[in-house]
Scaffold this motif. Structure first.
Motif, PDB file in Angstrom:
ATOM      1  N   ALA A  15       0.854  -1.185   0.000  1.00 26.33           N
ATOM      2  CA  ALA A  15       0.000   0.000   0.000  1.00 26.33           C
ATOM      3  C   ALA A  15       0.890   1.235   0.000  1.00 26.33           C
ATOM      4  O   ALA A  15       1.780   1.366   0.837  1.00 26.33           O
ATOM      5  N   VAL A  16       0.651   2.116  -0.956  1.00 28.75           N
ATOM      6  CA  VAL A  16       1.426   3.354  -1.077  1.00 28.75           C
ATOM      7  C   VAL A  16       0.502   4.519  -0.758  1.00 28.75           C
ATOM      8  O   VAL A  16      -0.496   4.730  -1.451  1.00 28.75           O
ATOM      9  N   SER A  17       0.841   5.256   0.280  1.00 27.97           N
ATOM     10  CA  SER A  17       0.104   6.459   0.638  1.00 27.97           C
ATOM     11  C   SER A  17       0.917   7.656   0.155  1.00 27.97           C
ATOM     12  O   SER A  17       2.021   7.898   0.642  1.00 27.97           O
ATOM     13  N   THR A  63       1.527  -7.454   4.397  1.00 31.92           N
ATOM     14  CA  THR A  63       1.357  -6.082   3.934  1.00 31.92           C
ATOM     15  C   THR A  63       2.599  -5.245   4.202  1.00 31.92           C
ATOM     16  O   THR A  63       3.319  -5.473   5.171  1.00 31.92           O
ATOM     17  N   HIS A  64       2.819  -4.326   3.306  1.00 30.64           N
ATOM     18  CA  HIS A  64       3.922  -3.372   3.425  1.00 30.64           C
ATOM     19  C   HIS A  64       3.334  -2.005   3.118  1.00 30.64           C
ATOM     20  O   HIS A  64       2.885  -1.775   2.001  1.00 30.64           O
ATOM     21  N   LEU A  65       3.310  -1.120   4.096  1.00 30.17           N
ATOM     22  CA  LEU A  65       2.800   0.231   3.916  1.00 30.17           C
ATOM     23  C   LEU A  65       3.950   1.181   3.657  1.00 30.17           C
ATOM     24  O   LEU A  65       4.894   1.249   4.448  1.00 30.17           O
ATOM     25  N   ILE A  66       3.871   1.891   2.553  1.00 36.98           N
ATOM     26  CA  ILE A  66       4.897   2.871   2.200  1.00 36.98           C
ATOM     27  C   ILE A  66       4.256   4.253   2.235  1.00 36.98           C
ATOM     28  O   ILE A  66       3.297   4.508   1.507  1.00 36.98           O
ATOM     29  N   GLU A  67       4.780   5.114   3.089  1.00 34.56           N
ATOM     30  CA  GLU A  67       4.292   6.484   3.177  1.00 34.56           C
ATOM     31  C   GLU A  67       5.278   7.395   2.460  1.00 34.56           C
ATOM     32  O   GLU A  67       6.455   7.455   2.821  1.00 34.56           O
ATOM     33  N   LEU A  68       4.791   8.084   1.450  1.00 34.81           N
ATOM     34  CA  LEU A  68       5.657   8.967   0.679  1.00 34.81           C
ATOM     35  C   LEU A  68       6.345   9.997   1.570  1.00 34.81           C
ATOM     36  O   LEU A  68       7.520  10.307   1.369  1.00 34.81           O
ATOM     37  N   GLY A  69       5.633  10.495   2.569  1.00 38.64           N
ATOM     38  CA  GLY A  69       6.228  11.486   3.463  1.00 38.64           C
ATOM     39  C   GLY A  69       7.495  11.004   4.142  1.00 38.64           C
ATOM     40  O   GLY A  69       8.391  11.796   4.430  1.00 38.64           O
TER      41      GLY A  69
END
Length: 189
Positions: A9-11, A39-45
């Motif tokens: 998931a890319v936020s 799951t792997h969450l990637i936050e652009l920030g």
């Protein structure tokens, strides 16, 4: 249930708190009601500064390179972007500029976006879908758009949005399991 699915998931928001992150997490949570996955969450920030300063992947630190590799190896991508001035942010686009152009072929992608009002709802079809079409990814026919009015204290509170999230998660799970209209999706090696 299988736990072998790899969902990334890319936020695409650059700030915290973030409605885009809240939407991304709500979609991941809804998907977990239908199947088990890693799951792997990637936050652009979290990676915006090194990504923004890199002209190529060779210039990225190892931890950011790992995040790009995770995107490329996903069985399903959930990609959410905030809308700024009618489109996704340039930093979000640059992140995907660094992705190998062949890595996402036939990868299912659930698209989502957040904006200040309903005026930006077409960003999914007019901006995000063409971006992932370039990669030859399989964008799901359903997308999830949320406006500022759908949140309270950075939590999804709108029942119509929650229903849309549940429907999108149900359909994404079916695609990931290969049961959508009897089609079996295969990644091209």
């Amino acid at each position: 249930m299988s736990t072998s699915f790899n969902v990334v998931a890319v936020s695409g928001g650059a700030y915290r708190p973030s409605r885009t992150l809240a939407l991304t997490e709500a979609i991941v949570d809804a998907l977990s009601q239908h199947l088990q996955f890693n799951t792997h969450l990637i936050e652009l920030g979290d990676i915006a500064r090194p990504v923004g300063g890199a002209l190529s992947r060779k210039e990225l630190p190892a931890d950011v390179e790992e995040k790009l590799a995770a995107i490329e190896q996903a069985d399903l991508l959930i990609v959410a972007a905030p809308v700024y001035r009618g489109s996704y942010p340039g930093q979000f686009k640059h992140l995907f500029d660094l992705i190998d152009q062949h890595a996402l072929i036939d990868t299912p992608v659930l698209l989502a976006a957040t904006g200040g009002s309903e005026r930006h709802a077409l960003v999914i079809d007019h901006q995000l879908r063409p971006l992932f079409s370039f990669f030859q990814a399989l964008t799901l026919p359903i997308g999830v758009y949320a406006s500022e009015a759908d949140f309270r204290d950075y939590r999804v509170t709108s029942e119509p949005l929650q229903a849309r999230i549940r429907l999108a998660a149900e359909r994404a799970a079916a695609v990931l399991r290969g049961n959508h209209d009897g089609a079996v999706l295969r990644k091209i090696a």
